[in-house]
Design a protein around this motif. Structure first.
Motif, mmCIF file in Angstrom:
data_model
loop_
_atom_site.group_PDB
_atom_site.id
_atom_site.type_symbol
_atom_site.label_atom_id
_atom_site.label_comp_id
_atom_site.label_asym_id
_atom_site.label_seq_id
_atom_site.Cartn_x
_atom_site.Cartn_y
_atom_site.Cartn_z
ATOM 1 N N HIS A 16 0.982 -1.587 -0.124
ATOM 2 C CA HIS A 16 0.242 0.318 -0.267
ATOM 3 C C HIS A 16 0.992 1.210 0.040
ATOM 4 N N SER A 17 2.240 1.356 0.613
ATOM 5 C CA SER A 17 2.999 2.538 0.731
ATOM 6 C C SER A 17 3.993 2.132 1.680
ATOM 7 N N LEU A 18 5.214 1.964 1.530
ATOM 8 C CA LEU A 18 6.385 2.049 1.600
ATOM 9 C C LEU A 18 7.034 2.825 3.351
ATOM 10 N N GLY A 19 6.987 1.749 4.027
ATOM 11 C CA GLY A 19 7.588 2.588 5.060
ATOM 12 C C GLY A 19 9.246 2.911 5.003
ATOM 13 N N ALA A 20 9.683 2.861 4.032
ATOM 14 C CA ALA A 20 11.331 3.251 4.065
ATOM 15 C C ALA A 20 11.278 4.703 3.564
ATOM 16 N N ILE A 21 9.891 4.614 3.123
ATOM 17 C CA ILE A 21 9.407 6.013 2.393
ATOM 18 C C ILE A 21 8.763 7.137 3.329
ATOM 19 N N LYS A 22 7.834 5.925 3.532
ATOM 20 C CA LYS A 22 6.684 6.904 4.435
ATOM 21 C C LYS A 22 7.902 7.666 5.803
ATOM 22 N N TYR A 23 8.375 7.390 6.572
ATOM 23 C CA TYR A 23 9.654 7.611 8.219
ATOM 24 C C TYR A 23 10.410 8.171 7.376
ATOM 25 N N ASN A 24 10.549 8.879 5.826
ATOM 26 C CA ASN A 24 11.597 9.802 5.761
ATOM 27 C C ASN A 24 10.798 10.502 5.465
ATOM 28 N N THR A 25 9.647 10.881 5.408
ATOM 29 C CA THR A 25 8.853 11.743 5.600
ATOM 30 C C THR A 25 8.542 12.864 6.780
ATOM 31 N N ILE A 26 8.528 11.533 7.828
ATOM 32 C CA ILE A 26 8.017 12.321 9.227
ATOM 33 C C ILE A 26 9.153 12.945 9.920
ATOM 34 N N GLN A 27 8.943 13.905 11.458
ATOM 35 C CA GLN A 27 9.426 14.036 11.913
ATOM 36 C C GLN A 27 10.384 12.877 12.447
ATOM 37 N N GLU A 28 11.616 12.413 13.094
ATOM 38 C CA GLU A 28 11.691 11.340 13.748
ATOM 39 C C GLU A 28 10.851 10.958 15.394
ATOM 40 N N GLU A 29 10.910 12.208 16.277
ATOM 41 C CA GLU A 29 9.472 11.966 17.070
ATOM 42 C C GLU A 29 8.229 11.304 16.870
ATOM 43 N N ASP A 30 8.628 11.409 15.481
ATOM 44 C CA ASP A 30 6.508 10.443 15.806
ATOM 45 C C ASP A 30 6.832 9.219 14.717
ATOM 46 N N ILE A 31 8.040 8.979 14.049
ATOM 47 C CA ILE A 31 8.312 7.970 14.239
ATOM 48 C C ILE A 31 7.728 7.001 15.329
ATOM 49 N N PRO A 32 6.586 5.342 14.896
ATOM 50 C CA PRO A 32 6.010 5.089 15.543
ATOM 51 C C PRO A 32 7.246 3.961 15.692
ATOM 52 N N GLN A 33 7.519 3.252 17.247
ATOM 53 C CA GLN A 33 8.079 2.230 17.946
ATOM 54 C C GLN A 33 7.692 0.845 16.995
ATOM 55 N N ILE A 34 6.757 0.623 15.920
ATOM 56 C CA ILE A 34 6.757 -0.521 14.995
ATOM 57 C C ILE A 34 7.376 -0.754 13.166
ATOM 58 N N ALA A 35 8.036 0.595 13.684
ATOM 59 C CA ALA A 35 8.683 1.396 12.445
ATOM 60 C C ALA A 35 9.670 0.178 12.050
ATOM 61 N N SER A 36 10.471 -0.239 12.975
ATOM 62 C CA SER A 36 11.906 -1.594 12.755
ATOM 63 C C SER A 36 11.068 -2.867 12.735
ATOM 64 N N VAL A 37 9.879 -3.206 13.191
ATOM 65 C CA VAL A 37 9.568 -4.546 12.864
ATOM 66 C C VAL A 37 8.459 -3.580 10.952
ATOM 67 N N ARG A 38 8.046 -2.769 10.714
ATOM 68 C CA ARG A 38 7.619 -2.502 9.628
ATOM 69 C C ARG A 38 8.416 -3.157 8.616
ATOM 70 N N LEU A 39 9.531 -2.495 8.908
ATOM 71 C CA LEU A 39 10.687 -2.368 7.512
ATOM 72 C C LEU A 39 10.936 -4.118 7.604
ATOM 73 N N ALA A 40 10.846 -5.048 8.318
ATOM 74 C CA ALA A 40 11.995 -6.089 8.434
ATOM 75 C C ALA A 40 11.102 -6.523 7.752
ATOM 76 N N VAL A 41 9.685 -6.609 7.983
ATOM 77 C CA VAL A 41 8.727 -7.650 7.104
ATOM 78 C C VAL A 41 7.785 -6.834 5.751
#
Length: 318
Positions: A16-41
């Protein structure tokens, strides 16, 4: 992925979208804790699925550069209903919505999300040469829930509209159902897709199917769906001046606007119709379900025998 292991089934996946791109467009403090899991999946799916379907060449490029160089990727775009979109002419659409035929209509359709760039659109219309002509209307279509993130963003956008003195010619149309959406697209002189990033851009092809030219951010799949200077115009994301200029070029040249609209409709008919996309997906599924060629099976058996001769002997010759 677990279901694939349990059933030994073939997997075809579209992001639907790529976390690798999504997380680059938001502030570091707004990146959810689950981000690392999503990127790995996302990486595991790309590498292990039988086929990944990218909806644009740009999305495929991002998968390769940001996710993994492994895995099999086909490009099959999203499609739209060319019978529904394009079923009503602009004059009839405006009559239904109560819009004067001389009004210049700028349309946005989508979620209320900061990454959708609605603020850029609002500020661009505020800088339009038609801003003070009393002959322009901005329609913002999209649902929201008070208190939720989309409701908060809607309130923020409405506050900007009020601060800029644009409330007299801006309409918040709310959620637009599939029944009324074709009418809104057809009524517009231009549809604007100001997203910070889009992997494809479905709104763009719905508008183009309705013979409405598009002004879109020059990013991601929008570079594929919208042909600059042919079906609409591309502008740098978040560049208010560039969007204002692009919108005015279309609004101030009705004949060119119609040419862009016709070219957009043809492009959707040729590349993004439901029938065409369904045929491509059907061919992909059929290919994946075909029995493997004997040579391919023999190669796999040879590799398996070298790794586990007893297991393969039992499986192959029992």
């Amino acid at each position: 992925m677990k279901l694939k292991q349990i059933q030994d089934s073939k997997q075809v996946h579209t992001y639907h979208s790529l976390g690798a791109i999504k997380y680059n467009t938001i502030q570091e403090e707004d990146i959810p804790q689950i981000a690392s899991v999503r990127l790995a999946v996302e990486k595991e799916v790309l590498e292990k699925a039988e086929r990944i379907v990218a909806t644009s060449p740009q999305e495929k490029e991002h998968m390769r550069s940001l996710v993994s160089t492994e895995g099999n990727i086909d490009i099959i775009p999203c499609g739209t209903d060319i019978q529904r979109f394009g079923s009503i002419a602009q004059e009839a659409a405006r009559a239904k919505l109560g819009i004067d035929k001389e009004t210049k209509v700028v349309l946005y359709v989508g979620r209320f999300d900061q990454r959708k760039g609605i603020e850029t659109l609002v500020r661009a219309v505020n800088e339009s040469g038609l801003r003070d002509s009393k002959n322009i209307q901005l329609i913002i279509g999209g649902g929201s829930t008070p208190g939720n993130s989309d409701g908060i963003e809607r309130d923020r956008i409405e506050q900007i509209v009020n601060e800029l003195g644009m409330s007299d010619f801006t309409i918040f149309a709310g959620r637009l159902s599939q029944d009324v959406l074709p009418t809104y697209y057809a009524s517009a002189d231009v549809c604007v897709v100001p997203s910070h990033y889009e992997p494809f851009g479905l709104v763009a092809i719905e508008a183009m199917a309705s013979s409405t030219p598009v002004v879109a951010s020059d990013v991601g799949g929008l570079q594929f769906t919208v042909v600059n200077e042919e079906t609409g115009l591309l502008a740098p994301p978040q560049d208010v001046d560039a969007f204002a200029s692009a919108i005015d070029r279309i609004l101030l040249n009705p004949e060119w606007r119609d040419e862009l609209g016709k070219a957009g409709r043809k492009r959707v008919e040729d590349k993004f119709s439901w029938d065409g996309v369904a045929t491509q997906l059907s061919e992909l599924y059929t290919q994946l379900l075909q029995p493997q060629p004997v040579a391919s099976i023999a190669k796999e058996l040879g590799e398996s025998t070298a790794k586990n001769p007893v297991l393969v002997a039992n499986d192959s010759f029992a």
